[in-house]
Design a protein around this motif. Structure first.
Motif, PDB file in Angstrom:
ATOM      1  N   UNK A 188       0.837  -1.197   0.000  1.00  0.00           N
ATOM      2  CA  UNK A 188       0.000   0.000   0.000  1.00  0.00           C
ATOM      3  C   UNK A 188       0.872   1.246   0.000  1.00  0.00           C
ATOM      4  N   UNK A 189       0.266   2.347  -0.462  1.00  0.00           N
ATOM      5  CA  UNK A 189       0.987   3.618  -0.538  1.00  0.00           C
ATOM      6  C   UNK A 189       0.002   4.747  -0.263  1.00  0.00           C
ATOM      7  N   UNK A 190       0.447   5.723   0.517  1.00  0.00           N
ATOM      8  CA  UNK A 190      -0.405   6.859   0.899  1.00  0.00           C
ATOM      9  C   UNK A 190       0.055   8.126   0.203  1.00  0.00           C
ATOM     10  N   UNK A 191      -0.920   8.882  -0.301  1.00  0.00           N
ATOM     11  CA  UNK A 191      -0.672  10.216  -0.821  1.00  0.00           C
ATOM     12  C   UNK A 191      -1.487  11.212  -0.014  1.00  0.00           C
ATOM     13  N   UNK A 192      -0.844  12.276   0.402  1.00  0.00           N
ATOM     14  CA  UNK A 192      -1.512  13.322   1.159  1.00  0.00           C
ATOM     15  C   UNK A 192      -0.897  14.658   0.757  1.00  0.00           C
ATOM     16  N   UNK A 193      -1.245  15.730   1.439  1.00  0.00           N
ATOM     17  CA  UNK A 193      -0.653  17.026   1.114  1.00  0.00           C
ATOM     18  C   UNK A 193       0.846  16.989   1.387  1.00  0.00           C
ATOM     19  N   UNK A 194       1.576  17.857   0.728  1.00  0.00           N
ATOM     20  CA  UNK A 194       3.028  17.895   0.904  1.00  0.00           C
ATOM     21  C   UNK A 194       3.422  18.205   2.337  1.00  0.00           C
ATOM     22  N   UNK A 195       2.539  18.916   3.055  1.00  0.00           N
ATOM     23  CA  UNK A 195       2.828  19.265   4.442  1.00  0.00           C
ATOM     24  C   UNK A 195       2.479  18.147   5.410  1.00  0.00           C
ATOM     25  N   UNK A 196       1.734  17.150   4.949  1.00  0.00           N
ATOM     26  CA  UNK A 196       1.296  16.081   5.834  1.00  0.00           C
ATOM     27  C   UNK A 196       2.447  15.156   6.205  1.00  0.00           C
ATOM     28  N   UNK A 197       2.579  14.800   7.483  1.00  0.00           N
ATOM     29  CA  UNK A 197       3.675  13.911   7.890  1.00  0.00           C
ATOM     30  C   UNK A 197       3.530  12.493   7.366  1.00  0.00           C
ATOM     31  N   UNK A 198       2.319  12.095   6.950  1.00  0.00           N
ATOM     32  CA  UNK A 198       2.130  10.723   6.489  1.00  0.00           C
ATOM     33  C   UNK A 198       2.198  10.599   4.973  1.00  0.00           C
ATOM     34  N   UNK A 199       2.447  11.684   4.275  1.00  0.00           N
ATOM     35  CA  UNK A 199       2.566  11.635   2.821  1.00  0.00           C
ATOM     36  C   UNK A 199       3.687  10.672   2.419  1.00  0.00           C
ATOM     37  N   UNK A 200       3.405   9.826   1.440  1.00  0.00           N
ATOM     38  CA  UNK A 200       4.355   8.845   0.896  1.00  0.00           C
ATOM     39  C   UNK A 200       4.630   7.680   1.864  1.00  0.00           C
ATOM     40  N   UNK A 201       3.721   7.436   2.782  1.00  0.00           N
ATOM     41  CA  UNK A 201       3.871   6.273   3.666  1.00  0.00           C
ATOM     42  C   UNK A 201       3.739   4.981   2.869  1.00  0.00           C
TER      43      UNK A 201
END
Length: 305
Positions: free
Chosen positions: A283-296
């Motif tokens: 699995x892969x997460x996309x979020x805002x660039x400021x989000x700490x979980x982006x690209x998890x």
């Protein structure tokens, strides 16, 4: 003294939210399947990761047992939290099942200093969580479960804490849909020596509806909603899982959450493969660039018996 200051900074920025909540990652999804589905794991069918999502689902499993290893690179944009662990379950007859899990969480290295401010090296904070659970099928459609967890957290060579927690789960299952309910992280507090910090206790409810498309494929739609008691935070998730020939699973999900109170919002996707009992999940997460979980990124490797 400086050594303590560095450690306290780690504790404050990584472990604790504004309302004295500790080990907040316990409120996050742990496995690749659930993450790919936007955190909508409470009503999913049983798998090797059910301990994290809802142990009661294992009472309805067609498999005799399942075991898996997991690797998740949480928060690569901030704390670079790495979770490594394993989980599984085995059936005892038609009504009972036992689940188990163990996780080690590692954080970025922290420079340490003595009382004069001179460097003494580095320290790597880490946590370890182990747990056991049981599930029982009360009727043909209803099951209940309970998990017990031991949490050991070490944020400094001289600062550590331990706690115990419990999870309660319920599942109502039919051929078409599942309804799941889970209360998690109910237990004692962690105290590193400067006051107690609460665990991220939360209540979640989930719904999953399965549609057979043809002889070789089906589609499952999932919804999830949760409430984080320690921060009064609301969470919600939605996911879709397409399964082809019980071999390939394509997953897509979305999660809503207030980053100041719960898991930040994100969209996610993933893939699952099951071949002769061997399971691989990604699995892969996309979020805002400021989000700490982006690209998890999360990976899982397991086996179904």
């Amino acid at each position: 003294m400086m050594k303590k200051v560095f450690s306290l900074l780690v504790m404050l920025t990584v472990f604790i939210s504004s309302n004295a909540q500790s080990v907040s990652y316990l409120g996050y999804s742990h496995d690749a399947r659930s993450i790919a589905l936007g955190g909508s794991g409470v009503a999913t069918s049983a798998d090797a990761y059910s301990f994290f999502n809802n142990t009661s689902a294992t009472a309805f499993s067609d498999s005799k047992a399942a075991i898996a290893a997991l690797y998740t690179k949480w928060m690569p944009g901030s704390t670079d939290l790495t979770m490594i662990g394993g989980s599984g379950f085995f059936k005892l007859g038609n009504s009972f099942s036992v689940t188990f899990a163990g996780r080690q969480i590692q954080y970025d290295e922290v420079p340490t200093s003595d009382e004069n401010g001179l460097s003494t090296g580095i320290f790597k904070p880490s946590d370890f969580i182990a747990g056991l659970g049981i599930a029982y099928k009360i009727t043909g459609n209803i099951s209940a479960s309970v998990n017990v967890n031991m949490i050991s957290s070490k944020i400094d060579e001289e600062a550590s804490a331990n706690a115990f927690s419990g999870d309660l789960g319920f599942t109502y299952s039919t051929d078409k849909f599942n309804i799941g309910l889970k209360a998690a992280n109910l237990g004692s507090k962690l105290d590193y020596g400067n006051g107690p910090y609460s665990l991220p206790a939360h209540l979640s409810v989930g719904f999953a509806y399965k549609t057979v498309l043809n002889e070789s494929s089906n589609l499952t739609a999932l919804l999830n909603a949760g409430y984080l008691f320690t921060s009064s935070g609301l969470m919600a998730g939605i996911g879709i899982e397409y399964t082809y020939n019980n071999l390939i699973n394509l997953r897509l999900g979305g999660h809503y959450g207030d980053s100041s109170k719960s898991v930040p919002s994100y969209i996610s996707g993933g893939l699952g493969v099951c071949l002769k009992g061997v399971t691989i999940d990604l699995s892969y997460i996309l979020s805002s660039n400021e989000s700490p979980i982006n690209r998890t990124l999360s990976l899982g490797l397991g086996y179904r018996f």
